[in-house]
Structures are given as C-alpha cells and as structure tokens.
Scaffold this motif. Sequence first.
Motif, mmCIF file in Angstrom:
data_model
loop_
_atom_site.group_PDB
_atom_site.id
_atom_site.type_symbol
_atom_site.label_atom_id
_atom_site.label_comp_id
_atom_site.label_asym_id
_atom_site.label_seq_id
_atom_site.Cartn_x
_atom_site.Cartn_y
_atom_site.Cartn_z
ATOM 1 N N PRO A 126 36.282 38.710 40.089
ATOM 2 C CA PRO A 126 37.732 38.462 40.019
ATOM 3 C C PRO A 126 38.343 38.900 38.688
ATOM 4 O O PRO A 126 39.462 39.414 38.656
ATOM 5 C CB PRO A 126 37.852 36.945 40.194
ATOM 6 C CG PRO A 126 36.614 36.547 40.908
ATOM 7 C CD PRO A 126 35.560 37.474 40.435
ATOM 8 N N ILE A 127 37.613 38.722 37.602
ATOM 9 C CA ILE A 127 38.118 39.163 36.299
ATOM 10 C C ILE A 127 38.244 40.678 36.274
ATOM 11 O O ILE A 127 39.218 41.230 35.740
ATOM 12 C CB ILE A 127 37.187 38.664 35.177
ATOM 13 C CG1 ILE A 127 37.196 37.140 35.148
ATOM 14 C CG2 ILE A 127 37.589 39.228 33.822
ATOM 15 C CD1 ILE A 127 36.186 36.532 34.219
ATOM 16 N N VAL A 143 38.796 42.654 38.867
ATOM 17 C CA VAL A 143 39.921 43.035 39.721
ATOM 18 C C VAL A 143 41.244 42.783 39.001
ATOM 19 O O VAL A 143 42.137 43.638 38.988
ATOM 20 C CB VAL A 143 39.861 42.271 41.058
ATOM 21 C CG1 VAL A 143 41.142 42.456 41.847
ATOM 22 C CG2 VAL A 143 38.666 42.728 41.874
ATOM 23 N N ILE A 144 41.386 41.621 38.361
ATOM 24 C CA ILE A 144 42.622 41.295 37.655
ATOM 25 C C ILE A 144 42.852 42.268 36.508
ATOM 26 O O ILE A 144 43.973 42.752 36.297
ATOM 27 C CB ILE A 144 42.580 39.837 37.159
ATOM 28 C CG1 ILE A 144 42.644 38.884 38.347
ATOM 29 C CG2 ILE A 144 43.716 39.552 36.185
ATOM 30 C CD1 ILE A 144 42.375 37.444 37.990
ATOM 31 N N SER A 145 41.809 42.606 35.758
ATOM 32 C CA SER A 145 41.981 43.532 34.647
ATOM 33 C C SER A 145 42.315 44.937 35.142
ATOM 34 O O SER A 145 43.100 45.644 34.508
ATOM 35 C CB SER A 145 40.731 43.554 33.772
ATOM 36 O OG SER A 145 39.616 43.997 34.521
ATOM 37 N N VAL A 201 44.057 45.623 37.867
ATOM 38 C CA VAL A 201 45.457 45.569 38.284
ATOM 39 C C VAL A 201 46.374 45.596 37.065
ATOM 40 O O VAL A 201 47.372 46.320 37.039
ATOM 41 C CB VAL A 201 45.705 44.315 39.150
ATOM 42 C CG1 VAL A 201 47.188 44.072 39.345
ATOM 43 C CG2 VAL A 201 45.008 44.461 40.487
ATOM 44 N N VAL A 202 46.049 44.828 36.044
ATOM 45 C CA VAL A 202 46.876 44.806 34.831
ATOM 46 C C VAL A 202 46.875 46.175 34.162
ATOM 47 O O VAL A 202 47.923 46.664 33.722
ATOM 48 C CB VAL A 202 46.378 43.707 33.867
ATOM 49 C CG1 VAL A 202 47.029 43.827 32.498
ATOM 50 C CG2 VAL A 202 46.637 42.343 34.459
#
Length: 57
Positions: free
Chosen positions: A28-29, A31-33, A35-36
């Motif tokens: 999840p980290i 994926v979030i990074s 996207v950011v």
Amino acid sequence: MLWKIIGVVAVVWIALAIIGALIKGLFPILVISAVVFGLYLLYKAVAGSGNSTESRL
C-alpha cells in the motif's frame, strides 16, 4: 541427511513467510507513493517550468 532437508525446507518456508509479510505490508505504501509521484509529474507538466527558451525571446 533427512534433517538437513527438513532444515532447508523450514528455512525457505520462514524466509518466504517473512518476504510475503513485508510485501503485504509495504505494497500500500508503494501504491500511494506511485500515485503521489504521478500527480507531482502531472502538476509539473501542466504548470510548466516558467523558464523555457521561448519566453526569453
């Protein structure tokens, strides 16, 4: 000889369990990074740099 095989299988099993837990926890980290970072690149592409060669002419 049997105990060596059982030991190797146990070590591989524990290693795969640890790697699987790390991937499950860090995915999840990641994926979030991603996207950011994509949003940041999109913002930079839309905003422009402001100091292109055409603006100096």
